[in-house]
Design an enzyme around this catalytic site. Structure first.
Site, PDB file in Angstrom:
ATOM      1  CB  CYS A 132      -0.919  -0.030   1.224  1.00  0.00           C
ATOM      2  SG  CYS A 132      -1.891   1.479   1.422  1.00  0.00           S
ATOM      3  CB  CYS A 135      -0.304   2.437   4.120  1.00  0.00           C
ATOM      4  SG  CYS A 135      -1.820   1.802   3.445  1.00  0.00           S
ATOM      5  CG  ASP A 136       3.429   1.148   4.378  1.00  0.00           C
ATOM      6  OD1 ASP A 136       3.065   1.672   5.438  1.00  0.00           O
ATOM      7  OD2 ASP A 136       3.152  -0.028   4.074  1.00  0.00           O
TER       8      ASP A 136
END
Ligand code: NAP
Length: 312
Positions: A132, A135-136
């Site tokens: 993701c 997200c990261d």
């Protein structure tokens, strides 16, 4: 005894549905599964969930959601549901051979990012291997990253990662992408993105250092193996919604996602709702899943109240 509501799944959608439903006095039961917590359990730092300005570890966030659900009298069963029967009311939910009857169900079983299936990949999840970019991606500021895949997901992840990374290399096992033309063009025009065709990732390097240092790839035409240095690996090879037990019970689309009505968590069966990644191939965020869990609980509460009103 027929329960008012059973929630299946314990990611952000399931716990948020439980908090709202419990506060509406539906006394929900949550089947949290044998490995509870959904995809956030394999995430390390979560920096984009509102309310945690310093960030929070994925497992801790899930624990906090569970605690909040428990505070309002949610019954939690740490088992995985084996079968469901939505053919008539009360609905039936079976776990470990025991049948639970209920008036409404919220399905929040999530989806699983498809894995490459490598041992080194499993060991480095959260240590440079991610599924993701939203997200990261932020953790890879000024670093080099690799994106694996050739669909829209890979194009989107690669383009997004160029905001942070020095260089993004897409590794694809074929000589053409399956992504939409417009997304391919965007990638091909981006000077920060390189593409390596016809290459299969056979190992992720860095297990001994507990962080990704590179990948080993095999040319699918020549079988020649080579290594590429990188700080991060984003596998964008699709997601698999967790809908196996609902097949033949409810409308599921060709990709396996539960079909919900527009702007609603209602499914084709009255009083069965679906929230979070099990019905959302598009946004896939903890906070959007939590939002749809909230909507599902409110819709369940309203549907049950209406039925009560109609009886009296
Ligand atoms: P996808 O379309 O199923 O593409 C998966 C990609 O990963 C394919 O290129 C596939 O290659 C590759 N792949 C699969 N297994 C692999 C493996 N074991 N090793 C290496 N490569 C592998 O998945 P997606 O890109 O996540 O998209 C899913 C759906 O969401 C699609 O309908 C897509 O259009 C949609 N989506 C849309 C947007 C958007 O419009 N903004 C963004 C993201 C996703 P092969 O071709 O070789 O199998």
């Amino acid at each position: 005894m027929s329960h008012k509501l059973i929630i299946i799944g314990s990611g952000p959608a399931g716990w948020t549905a439980a908090i709202y439903a419990a506060r509406a006095e539906l006394q929900p039961i949550v089947f949290e599964g044998e490995q509870p917590g959904g995809q956030l359990i394999t995430t390390t730092e979560v920096e984009n969930f509102p309310g945690f300005p310093e960030g929070i570890q994925g497992p801790e966030l899930m624990e906090k959601m569970k605690e909040q659900a428990k505070r309002f009298n949610t019954e939690i069963i740490s088992e995985s549901v084996e079968t469901v029967d939505f053919s008539s009311r009360p609905f039936k939910v079976v776990s470990k051979g025991k049948t639970y009857e209920c008036e409404s169900v919220i399905i929040a079983t999530g989806a699983t990012a498809r894995r490459l299936g490598l041992e080194s990949e499993e060991k480095l999840i959260g240590h440079g291997v991610s599924y993701c970019a939203t997200c990261d991606g932020f953790f890879f500021k000024n670093k080099n990253v690799v994106v694996i895949g050739g669909g829209d997901g890979a194009m989107e992840e690669a383009t997004f990662l160029t905001r942070f990374a020095n260089k993004v290399t897409i590794v694809h096992r074929k000589d053409a992408f399956t992504a939409s033309k417009i997304m391919q063009e965007r990638v091909k025009k981006n000077p920060k993105i390189d593409i390596i065709w016809n290459s299969e990732v056979i190992e992720i390097l860095g297990v001994d250092q507990n962080k990704v240092t590179g990948i080993k790839v095999k040319d699918t035409k020549t079988n020649v193996e080579s290594e590429i240095q990188t700080d991060g690996v984003f596998a964008a090879i699709g997601h698999v919604p967790n809908t196996k037990i609902f097949k033949d019970q409810i409308d599921i689309n060709e990709k396996g996602y539960i079909v919900t009505q527009p702007d609603s968590t209602k499914t084709n069966i009255e009083c069965v709702f679906a929230a979070g990644d099990v019905q959302d191939w598009k946004w896939r965020q903890a906070v959007s899943a939590a939002g749809s869990g909230c909507i599902a609980a409110i819709e369940a509460e309203r549907a049950l109240s209406e039925q009560e009103d109609n009886k009296s």
